[in-house]
Design an enzyme around this catalytic site. Structure first.
Site, PDB file in Angstrom:
ATOM      1  N   SER A  29       1.631  11.698  23.385  1.00 22.52           N
ATOM      2  CA  SER A  29       1.590  12.419  22.110  1.00 22.52           C
ATOM      3  C   SER A  29       0.422  11.994  21.217  1.00 22.52           C
ATOM      4  CB  SER A  29       2.903  12.220  21.352  1.00 22.52           C
ATOM      5  OG  SER A  29       3.129  10.846  21.115  1.00 22.52           O
TER       6      SER A  29
ATOM      7  N   ASP B   4       3.678   9.497  10.793  1.00 18.34           N
ATOM      8  CA  ASP B   4       5.140   9.531  10.949  1.00 18.34           C
ATOM      9  C   ASP B   4       5.587   8.210  11.575  1.00 18.34           C
ATOM     10  OD1 ASP B   4       4.568   9.705  13.651  1.00 18.34           O
ATOM     11  OD2 ASP B   4       5.237  11.796  13.870  1.00 18.34           O
TER      12      ASP B   4
ATOM     13  N   HIS C 241       3.050   7.915  14.928  1.00 22.97           N
ATOM     14  CA  HIS C 241       1.661   8.359  15.120  1.00 22.97           C
ATOM     15  C   HIS C 241       0.778   8.075  13.910  1.00 22.97           C
ATOM     16  CE1 HIS C 241       4.362  11.002  17.520  1.00 22.97           C
ATOM     17  NE2 HIS C 241       3.539  10.582  18.465  1.00 22.97           N
TER      18      HIS C 241
END
Ligand SMILES: *[C@@H]1O[C@H](CO)[C@@H](O)[C@H](O)[C@H]1NC(C)=O
Ligand SMILES: *[C@@H]1O[C@H](CO)[C@@H](O)[C@H](O)[C@H]1NC(C)=O
Length: 366
Positions: free
Chosen positions: A37, A330, A333
């Protein structure tokens, strides 16, 4: 005419690409990306998984808005693509078609790891094994642009940059989830790192067989310091990193750097591997946060609960006002602001503790 354009003119469809290329010539003909991600740019959008970011406020500061990128703006590979002179961002595999393939493809998938089972707790994902198979499929599709001549295709691919960022989920969404995965009862951190590197080195050799020569691999970052772990493990003081998690990934990172040496010193003839020490650069960024303009290093800009790290950023949730003051977007990340700094260091730093044995700019011009 440049060597790039001569090659490109082999196929008629490529006149289009060539006219674009003359307006801005990237330093390398293509850029291929594999990862999780941290660099996924939309491959998970149509997959049944909780690891998705194709909703506001993700993409809040991105020129194309919501794309599935897991932060407010650009990822490190978006910034690297710009530094390398690409006129556009590299497209996700899920949407890349036709002559655009010649510029490179991004195969990364949120929750993916080196091991296939990694990330199953979040649903489906495209593991590194599947990302490498998808690249093999791309190579087949690229052949028609090179008159099915493997020599010219391989010479083209040998000048491209291949970037891999994997391993974080093999710890976060595998080893450190003992209720769901058995790895931590079977392996200690050192033997688990060895196991991961056995798989990873085989996957890297597979990419080499398919034509990769200039390869960038990144260390696992200090995942004991992400807001998710600060909220989860740190008892009493919720701004203290969990060093037992950080220590567990050290054998992986140092083992990866050793593989880079082995590949470069003859194991894979003609290959040039670069190790990006994102562990050291992230720690240094957090230790010198104020110098880089950050005010908050222990909370996500968007999230719920302790450190904004207990539940990740939810659809339509109100994020912090000034994203440039936060290292983390977040629970997991970094913000675009942090990604820009990390990418610039990987691209241009001359310190071996940041990027080894050469930086990405030097790799590009080889
Ligand atoms: C492929 O291209 C190279 C370089 O242009 C040429 O020397 C070679 O003969 C070609 N091979 C085939 C099978 O056409
Ligand atoms: C918590 O840990 C941080 C980082 O180690 C330190 O700067 C801070 O003073 C600590 N706070 C308390 C209340 O102990």
């Amino acid at each position: 005419m440049s060597r790039f354009c001569e090659l490109v003119l082999l196929g008629l469809a490529l006149v289009w690409l060539c006219s674009r290329a003359t307006s801005q010539n990237p330093q390398v003909p293509c850029f291929f990306i594999f990862g999780d991600s941290l660099v996924d740019n939309g491959n998970n959008n149509d997959i049944l998984t909780l690891a998705r970011a194709n909703y506001m406020p993700y993409g809040l500061d991105f020129s194309q808005g919501v794309t599935g990128r897991f932060n407010n703006g650009r990822t490190t590979v978006d910034v690297l693509a710009q530094l390398l002179g690409f006129p556009d961002f590299i497209p996700p595999y899920s949407r890349a078609r036709g002559p655009a393939l010649l510029r490179g493809v991004n195969y990364a998938s949120g929750a993916a790891g080196i091991r296939d089972e990694t990330g199953n707790n979040l649903g489906d994902h495209i593991s590194l094994n599947r990302q490498v198979s998808n690249f093999a499929r791309t190579v087949q599709q690229m052949k028609r642009f090179f008159r099915r001549n493997d020599t010219t295709l391989n010479s083209y691919l040998s000048r491209c940059i291949f970037y891999l960022g994997l391993g974080s989920n093999d710890y976060l969404n595998n080893y450190f989830m003992p209720n769901l995965y058995t790895t931590s009862s079977v392996y200690n951190p050192k033997s688990y790192a060895t196991l991961l590197l056995q798989d990873y080195s085989r996957q890297l050799m597979e990419l080499y067989k398919l034509g990769a020569r200039k390869v960038v691999v990144t260390a696992v970052g200090p995942i004991g310091c992400i807001p998710y772990q600060l909220a989860r493990y740190s008892k009493g003081n919720s701004s203290r990193c969990d060093e037992s998690i950080n220590n567990a990934i050290i054998p992986f990172n140092s083992g990866l750097q050793n593989w880079v040496d082995r590949f470069n010193k003859g194991l894979l003839p003609g290959a040039r591997f670069v190790y990006v020490n994102s562990y050291e650069t992230s720690r240094s960024l957090e230790a010198n946060a104020a110098y880089y303009g950050f005010q908050v290093i222990d909370k996500g800009c968007c999230g719920v609960g302790r450190n904004n790290g207990q539940i990740t950023c939810l659809p339509m949730q109100q994020p912090c006002d000034d994203r440039t003051k936060y290292v983390f977007w977040d629970a997991f990340h970094p913000t675009e602001a942090a990604n820009i700094i990390l990418a610039r260091i990987a691209y241009g730093s001359n310190s071996h503790s940041d990027v080894y044995p050469i930086n990405i700019q030097q790799l590009a011009i080889l």
